[in-house]
Write a protein that holds these residues in place. Structure first.
Motif, PDB file in Angstrom:
ATOM      1  N   THR A 115      -5.485 -21.400  39.437  1.00  0.00           N
ATOM      2  CA  THR A 115      -5.604 -20.788  40.758  1.00  0.00           C
ATOM      3  C   THR A 115      -6.451 -21.675  41.658  1.00  0.00           C
ATOM      4  OG1 THR A 115      -5.475 -18.593  39.758  1.00  0.00           O
ATOM      5  CG2 THR A 115      -6.358 -18.726  41.993  1.00  0.00           C
ATOM      6  N   PRO A 116      -5.963 -21.971  42.863  1.00  0.00           N
ATOM      7  CA  PRO A 116      -6.751 -22.823  43.772  1.00  0.00           C
ATOM      8  C   PRO A 116      -8.073 -22.162  44.142  1.00  0.00           C
ATOM      9  CG  PRO A 116      -4.519 -22.460  44.623  1.00  0.00           C
ATOM     10  CD  PRO A 116      -4.691 -21.579  43.430  1.00  0.00           C
ATOM     11  N   THR A 117      -9.140 -22.942  44.104  1.00  0.00           N
ATOM     12  CA  THR A 117     -10.454 -22.442  44.481  1.00  0.00           C
ATOM     13  C   THR A 117     -10.924 -23.199  45.722  1.00  0.00           C
ATOM     14  OG1 THR A 117     -11.484 -24.030  42.994  1.00  0.00           O
ATOM     15  CG2 THR A 117     -11.060 -21.836  42.102  1.00  0.00           C
ATOM     16  N   LYS A 127     -12.126 -17.684  48.135  1.00  0.00           N
ATOM     17  CA  LYS A 127     -12.382 -19.113  48.242  1.00  0.00           C
ATOM     18  C   LYS A 127     -12.730 -19.369  49.698  1.00  0.00           C
ATOM     19  CE  LYS A 127      -7.904 -21.217  49.341  1.00  0.00           C
ATOM     20  NZ  LYS A 127      -6.931 -22.225  48.924  1.00  0.00           N
ATOM     21  N   ILE A 128     -13.345 -20.491  49.945  1.00  0.00           N
ATOM     22  CA  ILE A 128     -13.709 -20.851  51.311  1.00  0.00           C
ATOM     23  C   ILE A 128     -12.823 -22.007  51.748  1.00  0.00           C
ATOM     24  CG2 ILE A 128     -15.540 -21.747  52.797  1.00  0.00           C
ATOM     25  CD1 ILE A 128     -17.515 -20.262  51.008  1.00  0.00           C
ATOM     26  N   VAL A 129     -12.269 -21.892  52.939  1.00  0.00           N
ATOM     27  CA  VAL A 129     -11.545 -23.009  53.543  1.00  0.00           C
ATOM     28  C   VAL A 129     -12.379 -23.494  54.719  1.00  0.00           C
ATOM     29  CG1 VAL A 129      -9.258 -22.296  52.769  1.00  0.00           C
ATOM     30  CG2 VAL A 129     -10.103 -21.512  54.965  1.00  0.00           C
ATOM     31  N   PHE A 130     -12.282 -24.781  54.985  1.00  0.00           N
ATOM     32  CA  PHE A 130     -13.096 -25.410  56.014  1.00  0.00           C
ATOM     33  C   PHE A 130     -12.199 -25.926  57.136  1.00  0.00           C
ATOM     34  CE2 PHE A 130     -14.965 -26.093  51.828  1.00  0.00           C
ATOM     35  CZ  PHE A 130     -16.241 -25.571  52.002  1.00  0.00           C
ATOM     36  N   ASP A 131     -12.700 -25.842  58.352  1.00  0.00           N
ATOM     37  CA  ASP A 131     -12.045 -26.440  59.514  1.00  0.00           C
ATOM     38  C   ASP A 131     -13.072 -27.331  60.198  1.00  0.00           C
ATOM     39  OD1 ASP A 131      -9.380 -25.304  59.620  1.00  0.00           O
ATOM     40  OD2 ASP A 131     -10.360 -23.388  60.027  1.00  0.00           O
ATOM     41  N   PHE A 132     -12.695 -28.602  60.420  1.00  0.00           N
ATOM     42  CA  PHE A 132     -13.614 -29.490  61.113  1.00  0.00           C
ATOM     43  C   PHE A 132     -13.884 -28.967  62.512  1.00  0.00           C
ATOM     44  CE2 PHE A 132     -12.439 -32.827  57.975  1.00  0.00           C
ATOM     45  CZ  PHE A 132     -13.731 -33.131  57.577  1.00  0.00           C
ATOM     46  N   ALA A 133     -15.127 -29.134  62.959  1.00  0.00           N
ATOM     47  CA  ALA A 133     -15.527 -28.713  64.291  1.00  0.00           C
ATOM     48  C   ALA A 133     -14.710 -29.467  65.336  1.00  0.00           C
ATOM     49  CB  ALA A 133     -17.020 -28.965  64.490  1.00  0.00           C
ATOM     50  N   GLU A 134     -14.532 -28.860  66.502  1.00  0.00           N
ATOM     51  CA  GLU A 134     -13.760 -29.490  67.572  1.00  0.00           C
ATOM     52  C   GLU A 134     -14.421 -30.774  68.067  1.00  0.00           C
ATOM     53  OE1 GLU A 134     -10.715 -28.729  68.750  1.00  0.00           O
ATOM     54  OE2 GLU A 134     -10.648 -27.266  67.138  1.00  0.00           O
ATOM     55  N   THR A 135     -15.741 -30.762  68.192  1.00  0.00           N
ATOM     56  CA  THR A 135     -16.478 -31.950  68.636  1.00  0.00           C
ATOM     57  C   THR A 135     -17.467 -32.349  67.552  1.00  0.00           C
ATOM     58  OG1 THR A 135     -18.151 -30.585  69.730  1.00  0.00           O
ATOM     59  CG2 THR A 135     -16.296 -31.332  71.073  1.00  0.00           C
ATOM     60  N   ASN A 136     -17.825 -33.611  67.513  1.00  0.00           N
ATOM     61  CA  ASN A 136     -18.778 -34.135  66.517  1.00  0.00           C
ATOM     62  C   ASN A 136     -18.376 -33.765  65.098  1.00  0.00           C
ATOM     63  OD1 ASN A 136     -20.433 -35.318  68.483  1.00  0.00           O
ATOM     64  ND2 ASN A 136     -21.509 -33.385  68.806  1.00  0.00           N
ATOM     65  N   LYS A 137     -17.098 -33.964  64.770  1.00  0.00           N
ATOM     66  CA  LYS A 137     -16.610 -33.659  63.427  1.00  0.00           C
ATOM     67  C   LYS A 137     -17.388 -34.435  62.376  1.00  0.00           C
ATOM     68  CE  LYS A 137     -11.996 -32.995  65.163  1.00  0.00           C
ATOM     69  NZ  LYS A 137     -10.599 -33.314  65.119  1.00  0.00           N
ATOM     70  N   ILE A 138     -17.631 -35.711  62.707  1.00  0.00           N
ATOM     71  CA  ILE A 138     -18.323 -36.599  61.774  1.00  0.00           C
ATOM     72  C   ILE A 138     -19.350 -37.400  62.550  1.00  0.00           C
ATOM     73  CG2 ILE A 138     -18.047 -38.573  60.221  1.00  0.00           C
ATOM     74  CD1 ILE A 138     -15.205 -37.547  59.693  1.00  0.00           C
ATOM     75  N   ASN A 187      -7.544 -31.537  59.845  1.00  0.00           N
ATOM     76  CA  ASN A 187      -8.687 -30.733  60.289  1.00  0.00           C
ATOM     77  C   ASN A 187      -8.951 -29.535  59.386  1.00  0.00           C
ATOM     78  OD1 ASN A 187      -9.686 -32.081  62.603  1.00  0.00           O
ATOM     79  ND2 ASN A 187      -7.872 -31.419  63.725  1.00  0.00           N
ATOM     80  N   ASN A 188      -7.915 -29.019  58.763  1.00  0.00           N
ATOM     81  CA  ASN A 188      -8.036 -27.839  57.919  1.00  0.00           C
ATOM     82  C   ASN A 188      -8.108 -28.273  56.459  1.00  0.00           C
ATOM     83  OD1 ASN A 188      -7.768 -25.455  56.539  1.00  0.00           O
ATOM     84  ND2 ASN A 188      -6.122 -24.683  57.813  1.00  0.00           N
ATOM     85  N   ILE A 189      -9.201 -27.962  55.799  1.00  0.00           N
ATOM     86  CA  ILE A 189      -9.375 -28.329  54.389  1.00  0.00           C
ATOM     87  C   ILE A 189      -9.138 -27.070  53.565  1.00  0.00           C
ATOM     88  CG2 ILE A 189     -10.971 -29.285  52.685  1.00  0.00           C
ATOM     89  CD1 ILE A 189     -12.451 -30.503  55.175  1.00  0.00           C
ATOM     90  N   ASP A 190      -7.904 -26.904  53.092  1.00  0.00           N
ATOM     91  CA  ASP A 190      -7.571 -25.712  52.326  1.00  0.00           C
ATOM     92  C   ASP A 190      -7.058 -26.017  50.924  1.00  0.00           C
ATOM     93  OD1 ASP A 190      -5.151 -26.757  53.094  1.00  0.00           O
ATOM     94  OD2 ASP A 190      -4.424 -24.942  54.084  1.00  0.00           O
ATOM     95  N   ASN A 191      -6.876 -27.320  50.615  1.00  0.00           N
ATOM     96  CA  ASN A 191      -6.496 -27.703  49.257  1.00  0.00           C
ATOM     97  C   ASN A 191      -6.914 -29.151  49.022  1.00  0.00           C
ATOM     98  OD1 ASN A 191      -4.256 -29.651  49.745  1.00  0.00           O
ATOM     99  ND2 ASN A 191      -3.289 -27.865  50.680  1.00  0.00           N
ATOM    100  N   GLU A 192      -6.768 -29.601  47.782  1.00  0.00           N
ATOM    101  CA  GLU A 192      -7.167 -30.958  47.409  1.00  0.00           C
ATOM    102  C   GLU A 192      -5.950 -31.860  47.167  1.00  0.00           C
ATOM    103  OE1 GLU A 192      -9.859 -30.838  44.086  1.00  0.00           O
ATOM    104  OE2 GLU A 192     -11.142 -29.371  45.062  1.00  0.00           O
ATOM    105  N   ASN A 193      -4.796 -31.459  47.648  1.00  0.00           N
ATOM    106  CA  ASN A 193      -3.570 -32.206  47.388  1.00  0.00           C
ATOM    107  C   ASN A 193      -3.260 -33.254  48.437  1.00  0.00           C
ATOM    108  OD1 ASN A 193      -3.239 -30.535  45.191  1.00  0.00           O
ATOM    109  ND2 ASN A 193      -1.963 -29.102  46.296  1.00  0.00           N
ATOM    110  N   GLU A 194      -4.106 -33.392  49.434  1.00  0.00           N
ATOM    111  CA  GLU A 194      -3.862 -34.345  50.508  1.00  0.00           C
ATOM    112  C   GLU A 194      -5.164 -34.981  50.965  1.00  0.00           C
ATOM    113  OE1 GLU A 194      -1.779 -31.753  53.061  1.00  0.00           O
ATOM    114  OE2 GLU A 194      -3.451 -30.379  53.222  1.00  0.00           O
ATOM    115  N   THR A 195      -5.052 -36.097  51.637  1.00  0.00           N
ATOM    116  CA  THR A 195      -6.221 -36.810  52.137  1.00  0.00           C
ATOM    117  C   THR A 195      -6.710 -36.143  53.422  1.00  0.00           C
ATOM    118  OG1 THR A 195      -5.386 -38.861  51.204  1.00  0.00           O
ATOM    119  CG2 THR A 195      -7.047 -39.043  52.943  1.00  0.00           C
TER     120      THR A 195
END
Length: 180
Positions: free
Chosen positions: A30-32, A134-145, A166-174
């Motif tokens: 199960t994806p975490t 589970k927690i999914v992450f979305d990069f902020a609109e400004t100052n992402k990095i 921008n949306n980090i919901d799985n580990e199957n992609e860069t």
């Protein structure tokens, strides 16, 4: 009378199983909460993956790095490859890491450190009763990095950082591409 006794026995036997519940076991597949996937590329030839050498990644406020392999000494904190996966904080909207290239090199002039802060928002997603959230992450609109070389007088070894997703919901992609 025999029919009544048989009926009562069958009924009692049936009710004895009615209180059983399905086991709540979370399947290991199960994806975490996903980790951030970073790939490294050659700055001069942006389509070619490039190996990092003895990369050590240390979270802000931590004394030890992320464990990348099964070695038993300090080698477990080092990785050499084209891709890494690192966790983001689930209780904050930013995570800061120091990325140390050529960590442990005998010549300190060859060791390069960049401090990177990832800014994002978090969202809880319900998986199941057994697995919870589970927690999914979305990069902020400004100052992402936000990138800072350490020390500030030294040039950055990561010459370009690009957000691929921008949306980090799985580990199957860069999610991030780093060019150096």
């Amino acid at each position: 009378m025999k029919k009544i006794v048989a009926f009562l026995l069958i009924t009692a036997f049936s009710f004895s199983f009615s209180s059983c519940e399905k086991d709540d076991i979370c399947d290991a597949n199960t994806p975490t909460t996903p980790r951030l996937v970073i790939e490294f590329y050659d700055f001069n030839n942006p389509t070619v993956l490039k190996n990092v050498t003895d990369l050590k990644v240390i979270g802000e406020g931590m004394t030890e790095g992320i464990i990348f392999n099964t070695a038993t000494d300090d080698e477990k904190y080092l990785t050499s490859g084209t891709s890494i996966s690192i966790p983001l904080k689930t209780d904050a909207d930013a995570t800061t890491y120091s990325f140390i290239l050529n960590s442990g090199n005998a010549n300190p002039a060859l060791i390069d450190t960049d401090k990177i802060t990832f800014n994002y928002t978090r969202k809880d997603v319900f998986i199941s009763r057994a697995c919870g959230f589970k927690i999914v992450f979305d990069f902020a609109e400004t100052n992402k990095i936000v990138q800072t070389p350490v020390p500030a007088t030294k040039p950055k070894w990561m010459q370009n950082i690009q957000v691929q997703k921008n949306n980090i919901d799985n580990e199957n992609e860069t999610h991030i591409k780093v060019f150096f």
